[in-house]
Scaffold this motif. Sequence first.
Motif, PDB file in Angstrom:
ATOM      1  N   ARG A  95       2.113   2.808  17.970  1.00  0.00           N
ATOM      2  CA  ARG A  95       1.717   4.192  17.730  1.00  0.00           C
ATOM      3  C   ARG A  95       1.184   4.862  18.985  1.00  0.00           C
ATOM      4  NH1 ARG A  95      -3.055   5.596  13.554  1.00  0.00           N
ATOM      5  NH2 ARG A  95      -4.246   4.846  15.344  1.00  0.00           N
ATOM      6  N   ILE A  96       0.393   4.157  19.763  1.00  0.00           N
ATOM      7  CA  ILE A  96      -0.198   4.754  20.951  1.00  0.00           C
ATOM      8  C   ILE A  96       0.882   5.112  21.978  1.00  0.00           C
ATOM      9  CG2 ILE A  96      -0.607   2.510  22.058  1.00  0.00           C
ATOM     10  CD1 ILE A  96      -2.789   5.691  22.306  1.00  0.00           C
ATOM     11  N   VAL A  97       1.990   4.352  21.995  1.00  0.00           N
ATOM     12  CA  VAL A  97       3.045   4.596  22.978  1.00  0.00           C
ATOM     13  C   VAL A  97       3.868   5.812  22.586  1.00  0.00           C
ATOM     14  CG1 VAL A  97       5.099   3.643  24.090  1.00  0.00           C
ATOM     15  CG2 VAL A  97       3.120   2.178  23.694  1.00  0.00           C
ATOM     16  N   TRP A  98       4.379   5.843  21.336  1.00  0.00           N
ATOM     17  CA  TRP A  98       5.239   6.979  20.975  1.00  0.00           C
ATOM     18  C   TRP A  98       4.454   8.275  20.866  1.00  0.00           C
ATOM     19  CZ3 TRP A  98       4.036   9.550  16.570  1.00  0.00           C
ATOM     20  CH2 TRP A  98       3.478   8.847  15.484  1.00  0.00           C
ATOM     21  N   SER A  99       3.211   8.205  20.405  1.00  0.00           N
ATOM     22  CA  SER A  99       2.430   9.438  20.319  1.00  0.00           C
ATOM     23  C   SER A  99       2.071   9.959  21.710  1.00  0.00           C
ATOM     24  CB  SER A  99       1.157   9.205  19.501  1.00  0.00           C
ATOM     25  OG  SER A  99       0.337   8.211  20.102  1.00  0.00           O
ATOM     26  N   SER A 100       1.708   9.060  22.630  1.00  0.00           N
ATOM     27  CA  SER A 100       1.390   9.483  23.994  1.00  0.00           C
ATOM     28  C   SER A 100       2.622  10.006  24.712  1.00  0.00           C
ATOM     29  CB  SER A 100       0.785   8.312  24.783  1.00  0.00           C
ATOM     30  OG  SER A 100      -0.427   7.887  24.213  1.00  0.00           O
ATOM     31  N   TYR A 161     -10.916  10.287  24.249  1.00  0.00           N
ATOM     32  CA  TYR A 161      -9.900  11.198  24.776  1.00  0.00           C
ATOM     33  C   TYR A 161      -9.265  12.082  23.706  1.00  0.00           C
ATOM     34  CZ  TYR A 161      -7.150   7.153  23.225  1.00  0.00           C
ATOM     35  OH  TYR A 161      -6.633   6.115  22.498  1.00  0.00           O
ATOM     36  N   LEU A 162      -9.340  11.688  22.427  1.00  0.00           N
ATOM     37  CA  LEU A 162      -8.661  12.433  21.371  1.00  0.00           C
ATOM     38  C   LEU A 162      -9.156  13.878  21.240  1.00  0.00           C
ATOM     39  CD1 LEU A 162      -6.570  12.493  19.132  1.00  0.00           C
ATOM     40  CD2 LEU A 162      -8.291  11.564  17.572  1.00  0.00           C
ATOM     41  N   CYS A 308       2.222  23.372  20.216  1.00  0.00           N
ATOM     42  CA  CYS A 308       1.873  22.990  18.843  1.00  0.00           C
ATOM     43  C   CYS A 308       2.376  21.577  18.531  1.00  0.00           C
ATOM     44  CB  CYS A 308       2.460  23.994  17.864  1.00  0.00           C
ATOM     45  SG  CYS A 308       1.723  25.644  17.954  1.00  0.00           S
ATOM     46  N   GLY A 309       3.569  21.238  19.041  1.00  0.00           N
ATOM     47  CA  GLY A 309       4.067  19.878  18.874  1.00  0.00           C
ATOM     48  C   GLY A 309       3.188  18.865  19.576  1.00  0.00           C
ATOM     49  N   CYS A 310       2.709  19.223  20.758  1.00  0.00           N
ATOM     50  CA  CYS A 310       1.772  18.351  21.481  1.00  0.00           C
ATOM     51  C   CYS A 310       0.499  18.144  20.674  1.00  0.00           C
ATOM     52  CB  CYS A 310       1.465  18.967  22.842  1.00  0.00           C
ATOM     53  SG  CYS A 310       0.291  18.032  23.851  1.00  0.00           S
ATOM     54  N   LEU A 311       0.002  19.216  20.048  1.00  0.00           N
ATOM     55  CA  LEU A 311      -1.190  19.116  19.198  1.00  0.00           C
ATOM     56  C   LEU A 311      -0.946  18.173  18.026  1.00  0.00           C
ATOM     57  CD1 LEU A 311      -4.008  20.101  18.265  1.00  0.00           C
ATOM     58  CD2 LEU A 311      -2.845  22.017  17.154  1.00  0.00           C
ATOM     59  N   PHE A 312       0.225  18.275  17.407  1.00  0.00           N
ATOM     60  CA  PHE A 312       0.526  17.432  16.243  1.00  0.00           C
ATOM     61  C   PHE A 312       0.602  15.959  16.635  1.00  0.00           C
ATOM     62  CE2 PHE A 312       3.818  15.287  13.705  1.00  0.00           C
ATOM     63  CZ  PHE A 312       3.217  15.336  12.454  1.00  0.00           C
ATOM     64  N   PHE A 313       1.383  15.631  17.661  1.00  0.00           N
ATOM     65  CA  PHE A 313       1.564  14.226  18.025  1.00  0.00           C
ATOM     66  C   PHE A 313       0.312  13.626  18.648  1.00  0.00           C
ATOM     67  CE2 PHE A 313       6.090  15.674  18.110  1.00  0.00           C
ATOM     68  CZ  PHE A 313       6.531  14.837  17.101  1.00  0.00           C
ATOM     69  N   SER A 314      -0.543  14.461  19.208  1.00  0.00           N
ATOM     70  CA  SER A 314      -1.798  13.948  19.771  1.00  0.00           C
ATOM     71  C   SER A 314      -2.705  13.373  18.700  1.00  0.00           C
ATOM     72  CB  SER A 314      -2.536  15.065  20.524  1.00  0.00           C
ATOM     73  OG  SER A 314      -1.774  15.549  21.597  1.00  0.00           O
ATOM     74  N   PHE A 316      -2.123  11.294  16.580  1.00  0.00           N
ATOM     75  CA  PHE A 316      -1.831   9.890  16.308  1.00  0.00           C
ATOM     76  C   PHE A 316      -2.245   8.968  17.459  1.00  0.00           C
ATOM     77  CE2 PHE A 316       1.179  12.477  13.957  1.00  0.00           C
ATOM     78  CZ  PHE A 316       1.068  11.968  12.671  1.00  0.00           C
ATOM     79  N   MET A 317      -2.934   9.496  18.456  1.00  0.00           N
ATOM     80  CA  MET A 317      -3.265   8.694  19.637  1.00  0.00           C
ATOM     81  C   MET A 317      -4.464   7.774  19.420  1.00  0.00           C
ATOM     82  SD  MET A 317      -2.518  11.499  22.642  1.00  0.00           S
ATOM     83  CE  MET A 317      -3.149  10.449  23.944  1.00  0.00           C
ATOM     84  N   GLY A 318      -5.156   7.925  18.314  1.00  0.00           N
ATOM     85  CA  GLY A 318      -6.235   6.992  17.993  1.00  0.00           C
ATOM     86  C   GLY A 318      -7.586   7.433  18.529  1.00  0.00           C
ATOM     87  N   TRP A 319      -8.612   6.782  18.034  1.00  0.00           N
ATOM     88  CA  TRP A 319      -9.993   7.111  18.380  1.00  0.00           C
ATOM     89  C   TRP A 319     -10.598   5.892  19.064  1.00  0.00           C
ATOM     90  CZ3 TRP A 319     -12.612  11.657  18.002  1.00  0.00           C
ATOM     91  CH2 TRP A 319     -14.000  11.620  18.140  1.00  0.00           C
ATOM     92  N   LYS A 320     -10.724   5.960  20.376  1.00  0.00           N
ATOM     93  CA  LYS A 320     -11.226   4.807  21.132  1.00  0.00           C
ATOM     94  C   LYS A 320     -12.158   5.285  22.224  1.00  0.00           C
ATOM     95  CE  LYS A 320      -9.773   0.968  24.108  1.00  0.00           C
ATOM     96  NZ  LYS A 320     -10.659  -0.015  23.465  1.00  0.00           N
TER      97      LYS A 320
END
Length: 331
Positions: A95-100, A161-162, A308-314, A316-320
């Motif tokens: 998930r971190i790879v495709w979302s990033s 970073y999210l 807006c697409g960047c906002l959507f896929f971001s 899924f980048m996770g909370w770390k």
Amino acid sequence: MLAFVKIPEVLPKQKLTTAIRALPGQLDIVGFSLFASSAIQLLLALQYGGNQFSWHSSQVIGLFCGAGATSVVFIFWDYRQGDKAMIPFSMIRKRIVWSSSLSYGLLMAQVFCLLWYLPVYFQAVKSDSPFMSGVHLLPSIVAHLFGAIFSGKIIQRVGYYLPIILICSSLMAVSNGLLSNLSPHTTTAKWVGYQILSGASRSLGLQIPIIAVQNVLPPSQIPLATALVMFSQTFAGALCLSLADTVFTNSLSKLIPTYAPSVDPQTIIDAGATQFRSYVSEGQLDGVLLAYSKSVGRVFYLTTGMACGCLFFSCFMGWKDIRITKSVSNA
């Protein structure tokens, strides 16, 4: 600088001779050939559609069909190769790879389109020289530079970073939406302010997708994941620039007959942003300038969608928390 700076090695490095001998077996030449041919056909179809050929012409339809068929073969080959493939499925499933990758690709694609079509607006609508159109880009460039300086400190202080990438993409959508309202009568204060907001917002998130994959994945997977994120920038940039050119050219061909009926749209398109004035009479110039500004505005509709697409896929980048925690031992 590279000669005097020591870069720490995360993984043990192979000897040069060993690495050279092992390199041919690690290259997916077939996969690259399939992907490159599919991408070229797709880009040519987008470039030709509505320009050299109509969208329903055999050339454009054939290119789209060829791109689709080749991409299917590439996916099959990629799956068959497994971890030896050019784009391993085991990596892009993370998930971190495709979302990033998607977030970074869309972020940089809207930056490329912005830096391409703002000079077109200045040269065509504001009658700037190529040099002055570059000067008028300074508000976004300076804001980007200052934002990049402070973004590292902000990420270091916040730790997560999210929220930063979400704020970045939201502000990018706002700035692109404002830029879509550019007209022949837009004041200097407005386009300077729009550019400052655009430059500052994109600089906040420019490093985050790379930081995300480097702080979430184990060291052995970081080089490939980073390469995929950087690859998404190049591919998405090329694809979206072709889409933007299609939007701009087709918009001009439709709007010029509306606002300047006696002007041939193809003549204006072929003349370019700096030469079309010599083919237009004084009475028709205002209509052509309005068509040009509205066509550039439609490109910025596209970049607003990218943000807006960047906002959507971001999301899924996770909370770390990427801050380095210091362990305190009791003496």
